[in-house]
Structures are given as structure tokens and as C-alpha cells.
Scaffold this active site. Structure first.
Site, PDB file in Angstrom:
ATOM      1  N   LEU A  83       0.865  -1.178   0.000  1.00 32.69           N
ATOM      2  CA  LEU A  83       0.000   0.000   0.000  1.00 32.69           C
ATOM      3  C   LEU A  83       0.903   1.231   0.000  1.00 32.69           C
ATOM      4  CD1 LEU A  83      -2.672  -0.934   2.728  1.00 32.69           C
ATOM      5  CD2 LEU A  83      -2.928  -1.100   0.249  1.00 32.69           C
ATOM      6  N   ASP A  84       0.464   2.286  -0.672  1.00 28.82           N
ATOM      7  CA  ASP A  84       1.227   3.522  -0.667  1.00 28.82           C
ATOM      8  C   ASP A  84       1.404   4.035   0.759  1.00 28.82           C
ATOM      9  OD1 ASP A  84       1.322   3.461  -3.429  1.00 28.82           O
ATOM     10  OD2 ASP A  84      -0.444   4.735  -3.666  1.00 28.82           O
ATOM     11  N   LYS A  85       2.411   4.842   0.964  1.00 28.45           N
ATOM     12  CA  LYS A  85       2.715   5.380   2.288  1.00 28.45           C
ATOM     13  C   LYS A  85       1.495   5.979   2.977  1.00 28.45           C
ATOM     14  CE  LYS A  85       5.429   9.050   4.504  1.00 28.45           C
ATOM     15  NZ  LYS A  85       6.386  10.173   4.275  1.00 28.45           N
TER      16      LYS A  85
END
Length: 344
Positions: free
Chosen positions: A140-142
Site C-alpha cells: 500500500l502507498d505510504k
């Protein structure tokens, strides 16, 4: 520490001519091909008692010995960091990832990552790739929150990667977007890296991998909407790109929605979030060992809930209204994925 694992195998006559690395990957399916290649390169694969090269061709009838050394300590350091687990067993954990947490150490993020936190929290890692580290199945993106599954051992990692690749995993997200999209829709494009802005991706390419996103509007506001998104593929930034290129970028997405300036309640909601408005809400898949269907749900985070309240005002329905039942076709698709995985 785990004991060394020594495996012996006799290749049948019909294996004659096959590369040994490719053949072993088909025999020992609990090890990734890259792991087997590493064992060969390190001299842990023997034919008739002698080390071999990965490109060696079998003669048929060969006696193969594979030594799997006990996993060594992982390079990332264990760190005591806040971490919420939705599920844990001897094969995997499902994490409710917080906003701002990078999944894996890398350039500019040597510490403070999800992997660092898991190394401290999870005490029964069996090892992945020869190291005592968790197996990252997907990312998942930051600044994206929510469900993320991590393998504790190589067998679980291989099985889960196969499930993700085979589209046997149901992934449902919640997003707050600029404007109000159609009530529901399907976005299907080829997908690849942007030809000019290399840190970005795009669905406007002539050649690339297929990417499919389903969405439906759960609630419309003035200048924004709450959208439920189902991913049928898992390309990097896929939801962000598909929604932005359809005219409805995520609130707070500075990479794909920098040109959109919301007003009123939408502006207040975006400011309250301070990040892209994306939450990995639900994750369903067949357990890699038992085949049992697992269905996890990550609670809507506080900042996302606060943004929803700002959009709807004091008389807005509670956040729980977002948890409407999915259409029957999505339930059927989830059951079908689980059934397919069990048959395998």
C-alpha cells in the site's frame, strides 16, 4: 533457530534437457524461483554430490540434493512501533496499516517501516528468502491506510502471491474523490509507467499490462463523493490513476490531483486529511494452508471519518452508512474466488 533443511530428489528420465533451476522450481513449489536460484548460486544444490550452475541441463535420472540453510537475521532492525493487527496465525498476519507508514525499508526510509514494526511484533517468523523477515505479498502507498496481508513463511508467501496473481483475492477500498462520478462504472485500460513523468503511472498507453477498476458511489456531497472501489488487478497507483484520468482524482492526492482545488466543505475535508483519501477497507482470500475463506475489514481511520463529517455537516449520516452491503454479484465473485482457490 530453525534446523537446516536437506531435500533429495531423483529427476525422472523425461526431465532430460530441462534447466535445473526451472525444474527445481516446479518440484519444490514452497520456494520461489529466485530463492532456488540463490541456493544454486551459493552452492547449496548438488547433482551427484557436486555443485552446479543454474543453466545446467538435466540428463534424466539425476540425483539432486538441495540444502536450505536456516534463515539468518534480517538486515532491517526490529523497532517497537504502533501496529494494529486484524488477524494472525502461524502462516500470516493481516495488518491495519496506518497513514504515513512505508511498507518496506528503502531509499530515504531505512527505519520506521512496517517491516521494522513486524520484526519486533511477530515472534514466530519462519523466514523468507533465507532471512528471518516477513514476506510482503502486496503493498500500500505510504499514505494509504487499511488491510495488508504479510506472510510469515515462504510457503505462505508463494501461495498468496499465486492467489493475488490469479485474481482470487477480493480487494475493496473506500475513496473520497473530487466531484461526483457516475453512480457506478468499470475502468479497464492498458497500464504502464508515464512516458515523461517517470515517477507516475498512466492508463493512457498503447502497450502495457491490463488494469481493471470497478467503482460505485456510496454518497455524494457538494464537490466530492465517497466511492467504493474494487480492484480486479493490482497495479501500482491503479486506483489513483484510474480515478484521476476519469476526471475524479482523490482528495489530497498531490501526485495525480495537484491541479484540482476543492471549495467549501470539500476543501475543509482535504485539509483535515492532509493525505490522499484512500483506505483499503476489505480484504478476502483463501487461507494459503487450509483453503478456508478469510474476510477482514479495517475500521475507517479517524482522519477519514472526520473528513466525511466535514463533507456532510453535523446532520450527515454516520460513517457506518458507508458499510452498505456490496451488490450480489460482488458476493458471488468473492465466493467463486474462494472456491477456485480451495480446488487448487
Amino acid at each position: 533457530m530453525a534446523a537446516p533443511d536437506t531435500r533429495e530428489h531423483r529427476a525422472p528420465p523425461e526431465a532430460r534437457g530441462e534447466r535445473i533451476d526451472q525444474y527445481l522450481a516446479g518440484v519444490f513449489t514452497d520456494l520461489t524461483r529466485s530463492r532456488i536460484r540463490g541456493l544454486i548460486d551459493d552452492g547449496h544444490v548438488l547433482v551427484a554430490g557436486k555443485p552446479v550452475k543454474a543453466a545446467m541441463r538435466l540428463r534424466g535420472g539425476d540425483t539432486l540434493t538441495l540444502h536450505v540453510p536456516p534463515p539468518v537475521a534480517a538486515l532491517p532492525e526490529a523497532e517497537e512501533l504502533p501496529l494494529s493487527l486484524l488477524h494472525e496465525d502461524k502462516d500470516l498476519v493481516v495488518v491495519d496499516k496506518a497513514a504515513g507508514m512505508v511498507v518496506h525499508p528503502g531509499a530515504g526510509h531505512a527505519s520506521g517501516t512496517l517491516v521494522n514494526a513486524l520484526l519486533h511484533r511477530v515472534k514466530d517468523l519462519a523466514g523468507v528468502g533465507g532471512e528471518l523477515r516477513p514476506g510482503i505479498v502486496h503493498r500500500l502507498d505510504k499514505d494509504t491506510t487499511g488491510c495488508l496481508v504479510v506472510a510469515k513463511n515462504e510457503q505462505a508467501l508463494v501461495a498468496l502471491q499465486k492467489s493475488f496473481k490469479g485474481r482470487e483475492v477480493s480487494k475493496t477500498y473506500l475513496a473520497l474523490v473530487h466531484g461526483v462520478p457516475p453512480a457506478e462504472g468499470r475502468i479497464e485500460t492498458l497500464y504502464g509507467r508515464h512516458p515523461v513523468h517517470r515517477q507516475r503511472f498512466t492508463g493512457k498507453v498503447r502497450e502495457g499490462k491490463p488494469a481493471i477498476t470497478l467503482f460505485r458511489v456510496l454518497q455524494a456531497f457538494d464537490g466530492a463523493a465517497l466511492v467504493e472501489v474494487d480492484l480486479l488487478t493490482g497495479r501500482t497507483h491503479q486506483i489513483r490513476v484510474h480515478l484521476a484520468e476519469s476526471g475524479h482524482p482523490l482528495l489530497g492526492d498531490t501526485l495525480y490531483g495537484a491541479g484540482r482545488k476543492p471549495k467549501g466543505e470539500a476543501a475543509a475535508a482535504q485539509e483535515r486529511l492532509g493525505r490522499q483519501a484512500l483506505h483499503a477497507w476489505k480484504l478476502a482470500f483463501a487461507h494459503p494452508r487450509t483453503g478456508k475463506a478469510l474476510s477482514l475489514e479495517a475500521p475507517i481511520p479517524e482522519d477519514f471519518a472526520a473528513a466525511l463529517t466535514l463533507l456532510g455537516g453535523p446532520d450527515a449520516p454516520p460513517v457506518a452508512e458507508a458499510k452498505q452491503k456490496a451488490p450480489a454479484r460482488k458476493k458471488a465473485a468473492t465466493k467463486k474466488r474462494a472456491a477456485t482457490a480451495r480446488k487448487r
